[in-house]
Design a protein around this motif. Structure first.
Motif, PDB file in Angstrom:
ATOM      1  N   GLU A  37      89.106 -18.748 -32.778  1.00 29.97           N
ATOM      2  CA  GLU A  37      88.958 -19.978 -33.552  1.00 29.97           C
ATOM      3  C   GLU A  37      87.555 -20.049 -34.131  1.00 29.97           C
ATOM      4  N   THR A  38      87.420 -20.768 -35.233  1.00 28.15           N
ATOM      5  CA  THR A  38      86.101 -21.043 -35.788  1.00 28.15           C
ATOM      6  C   THR A  38      85.525 -22.273 -35.091  1.00 28.15           C
ATOM      7  N   GLY A  39      84.207 -22.411 -35.157  1.00 23.53           N
ATOM      8  CA  GLY A  39      83.569 -23.591 -34.579  1.00 23.53           C
ATOM      9  C   GLY A  39      83.479 -23.536 -33.066  1.00 23.53           C
ATOM     10  N   ASN A  40      83.010 -24.640 -32.497  1.00 24.13           N
ATOM     11  CA  ASN A  40      82.816 -24.711 -31.063  1.00 24.13           C
ATOM     12  C   ASN A  40      84.134 -24.625 -30.298  1.00 24.13           C
ATOM     13  N   CYS A  41      84.023 -24.269 -29.047  1.00 27.22           N
ATOM     14  CA  CYS A  41      85.206 -24.077 -28.208  1.00 27.22           C
ATOM     15  C   CYS A  41      86.013 -25.356 -28.036  1.00 27.22           C
ATOM     16  N   SER A  42      87.326 -25.228 -28.189  1.00 26.99           N
ATOM     17  CA  SER A  42      88.251 -26.314 -27.866  1.00 26.99           C
ATOM     18  C   SER A  42      88.596 -26.168 -26.386  1.00 26.99           C
ATOM     19  N   LYS A  43      87.870 -26.887 -25.529  1.00 28.96           N
ATOM     20  CA  LYS A  43      87.963 -26.671 -24.074  1.00 28.96           C
ATOM     21  C   LYS A  43      89.387 -26.778 -23.546  1.00 28.96           C
ATOM     22  N   TYR A  44      90.085 -27.833 -23.900  1.00 24.44           N
ATOM     23  CA  TYR A  44      91.422 -28.029 -23.343  1.00 24.44           C
ATOM     24  C   TYR A  44      92.410 -26.999 -23.871  1.00 24.44           C
ATOM     25  N   PHE A  45      92.219 -26.582 -25.117  1.00 18.94           N
ATOM     26  CA  PHE A  45      93.044 -25.504 -25.652  1.00 18.94           C
ATOM     27  C   PHE A  45      92.793 -24.228 -24.851  1.00 18.94           C
ATOM     28  N   GLY A  46      91.531 -23.968 -24.533  1.00 21.31           N
ATOM     29  CA  GLY A  46      91.192 -22.799 -23.722  1.00 21.31           C
ATOM     30  C   GLY A  46      91.813 -22.864 -22.336  1.00 21.31           C
ATOM     31  N   LEU A  47      91.773 -24.033 -21.714  1.00 22.10           N
ATOM     32  CA  LEU A  47      92.383 -24.202 -20.397  1.00 22.10           C
ATOM     33  C   LEU A  47      93.900 -24.018 -20.469  1.00 22.10           C
ATOM     34  N   ARG A  48      94.483 -24.504 -21.554  1.00 26.00           N
ATOM     35  CA  ARG A  48      95.924 -24.325 -21.747  1.00 26.00           C
ATOM     36  C   ARG A  48      96.262 -22.843 -21.853  1.00 26.00           C
ATOM     37  N   LEU A  49      95.478 -22.098 -22.621  1.00 26.41           N
ATOM     38  CA  LEU A  49      95.719 -20.662 -22.774  1.00 26.41           C
ATOM     39  C   LEU A  49      95.568 -19.945 -21.442  1.00 26.41           C
ATOM     40  N   HIS A  50      94.540 -20.301 -20.708  1.00 24.40           N
ATOM     41  CA  HIS A  50      94.308 -19.653 -19.412  1.00 24.40           C
ATOM     42  C   HIS A  50      95.481 -19.899 -18.466  1.00 24.40           C
ATOM     43  N   SER A  51      96.043 -21.096 -18.526  1.00 27.02           N
ATOM     44  CA  SER A  51      97.128 -21.454 -17.607  1.00 27.02           C
ATOM     45  C   SER A  51      98.398 -20.657 -17.855  1.00 27.02           C
ATOM     46  N   ILE A  52      98.546 -20.077 -19.043  1.00 26.73           N
ATOM     47  CA  ILE A  52      99.756 -19.293 -19.343  1.00 26.73           C
ATOM     48  C   ILE A  52      99.469 -17.791 -19.391  1.00 26.73           C
ATOM     49  N   GLY A  53      98.285 -17.403 -18.913  1.00 27.93           N
ATOM     50  CA  GLY A  53      98.003 -15.984 -18.747  1.00 27.93           C
ATOM     51  C   GLY A  53      97.430 -15.260 -19.945  1.00 27.93           C
TER      52      GLY A  53
ATOM     53  N   GLY B 185      92.091 -14.308 -23.183  1.00 24.77           N
ATOM     54  CA  GLY B 185      90.823 -14.884 -23.611  1.00 24.77           C
ATOM     55  C   GLY B 185      90.926 -15.757 -24.841  1.00 24.77           C
ATOM     56  N   LEU B 186      89.877 -16.534 -25.047  1.00 23.91           N
ATOM     57  CA  LEU B 186      89.691 -17.349 -26.249  1.00 23.91           C
ATOM     58  C   LEU B 186      88.289 -17.061 -26.774  1.00 23.91           C
ATOM     59  N   ILE B 187      88.211 -16.685 -28.036  1.00 21.30           N
ATOM     60  CA  ILE B 187      86.910 -16.432 -28.669  1.00 21.30           C
ATOM     61  C   ILE B 187      86.667 -17.513 -29.706  1.00 21.30           C
ATOM     62  N   SER B 188      85.658 -18.324 -29.477  1.00 26.80           N
ATOM     63  CA  SER B 188      85.292 -19.390 -30.411  1.00 26.80           C
ATOM     64  C   SER B 188      84.110 -18.936 -31.259  1.00 26.80           C
ATOM     65  N   ASN B 189      83.728 -19.756 -32.215  1.00 24.58           N
ATOM     66  CA  ASN B 189      82.560 -19.453 -33.059  1.00 24.58           C
ATOM     67  C   ASN B 189      82.627 -18.055 -33.669  1.00 24.58           C
ATOM     68  N   ILE B 190      83.801 -17.669 -34.162  1.00 25.59           N
ATOM     69  CA  ILE B 190      83.940 -16.292 -34.662  1.00 25.59           C
ATOM     70  C   ILE B 190      83.140 -16.039 -35.930  1.00 25.59           C
ATOM     71  N   GLU B 191      82.664 -17.120 -36.570  1.00 25.97           N
ATOM     72  CA  GLU B 191      81.824 -16.933 -37.757  1.00 25.97           C
ATOM     73  C   GLU B 191      80.411 -16.491 -37.393  1.00 25.97           C
ATOM     74  N   THR B 192      80.070 -16.527 -36.092  1.00 25.65           N
ATOM     75  CA  THR B 192      78.779 -16.045 -35.604  1.00 25.65           C
ATOM     76  C   THR B 192      78.928 -14.568 -35.256  1.00 25.65           C
ATOM     77  N   LYS B 193      78.444 -13.679 -36.125  1.00 25.63           N
ATOM     78  CA  LYS B 193      78.744 -12.247 -36.030  1.00 25.63           C
ATOM     79  C   LYS B 193      78.289 -11.622 -34.721  1.00 25.63           C
ATOM     80  N   THR B 194      77.076 -11.953 -34.278  1.00 27.10           N
ATOM     81  CA  THR B 194      76.564 -11.341 -33.051  1.00 27.10           C
ATOM     82  C   THR B 194      77.433 -11.691 -31.855  1.00 27.10           C
ATOM     83  N   TYR B 195      77.775 -12.965 -31.756  1.00 23.83           N
ATOM     84  CA  TYR B 195      78.613 -13.410 -30.634  1.00 23.83           C
ATOM     85  C   TYR B 195      80.006 -12.785 -30.724  1.00 23.83           C
ATOM     86  N   LEU B 196      80.581 -12.747 -31.924  1.00 22.60           N
ATOM     87  CA  LEU B 196      81.913 -12.162 -32.090  1.00 22.60           C
ATOM     88  C   LEU B 196      81.901 -10.686 -31.693  1.00 22.60           C
ATOM     89  N   ASN B 197      80.865  -9.956 -32.086  1.00 25.14           N
ATOM     90  CA  ASN B 197      80.778  -8.539 -31.733  1.00 25.14           C
ATOM     91  C   ASN B 197      80.707  -8.340 -30.222  1.00 25.14           C
TER      92      ASN B 197
END
Length: 211
Positions: free
Chosen positions: A83-99, A102-114
């Motif tokens: 996702e772009t922008g800051n982490c959607s915490k509850y969305f991340g928790l939802r994803l984790h709960s179903i196995g 990972g969730l990668i936020s702030n994908i427009e930040t190249k260093t972090y995305l790499n």
């Protein structure tokens, strides 16, 4: 080490970021674009190590159902959401709960995305710190209604929001109070990682496309 990556993104901007970020990490023919369910099934039965990268729209509202279908074909396939922008915490928790791996936020930040893609390619789970901290603190146990699967009522409301109906109009159509609609919307926003009105439109389009 991951051999192929399938990018399953409805959002063109997100898709472009991911394709560009993977250009120097895998050969071009190893980075595939997913155009629909047939590509997902094909990826699931691939004998090479495959990762699927989703945006938050591609699987629609009922993510857990779609993940179960993919896992039924290959329980070892790895899946990440971006996702772009800051982490959607509850969305991340939802994803984790179903196995989900990972969730990668702030994908427009190249260093972090790499940095995150290095973990993806090396088959390492990766979640933003705010999600990991919430899991350690067991915060998700007290707010399960915000990380469970989207309910029928929430999905109906989300589709109508994507069609441009007001909260009052939705309340009338669903024969419930405006306060009840607002409560459903509050939970829905957390579950889908809501950031902008277009989120409802993209999810609505995905749902109607599959009818």
């Amino acid at each position: 080490m991951v051999k192929r990556i399938l990018i399953a993104c409805c959002d063109e901007y997100v898709r472009e970021i991911m394709v560009s970020a993977l250009e120097n990490k895998l050969p071009r023919d190893r980075v595939l674009i997913c155009h629909g369910e047939a590509d997902l099934i094909k990826a699931s039965i691939d004998t090479e190590k495959m990762v699927i990268i989703f945006d938050k729209y591609f699987l629609g509202y009922l993510i857990s159902y779609q993940i179960l279908r993919i896992k039924a074909v290959d329980e070892n396939i790895r899946m990440y959401f971006v996702e772009t922008g800051n982490c959607s915490k509850y969305f991340g928790l939802r994803l984790h709960s179903i196995g989900i791996n990972g969730l990668i936020s702030n994908i427009e930040t190249k260093t972090y995305l790499n940095e995150c893609l290095y973990r993806v390619l090396n088959e390492i789970d990766t979640y933003p710190k705010i999600v990991e901290d919430s899991l350690r603190d067991l915060e998700n146990l007290t707010e399960r209604k915000s990380i469970s699967e989207v309910t029928d009522a929430e999905m109906r409301i989300g589709i109508m929001l994507g069609q441009g109906f007001s909260h009052k109009e939705i309340a009338d159509k669903m024969d419930m109070s405006t306060n009840a609609v607002n409560t459903h919307i509050h939970r829905l926003k957390r579950k889908i990682g809501y950031k902008k009105p277009d989120d409802y439109v993209l999810l609505k389009n995905k749902y109607l496309k599959e009818l």
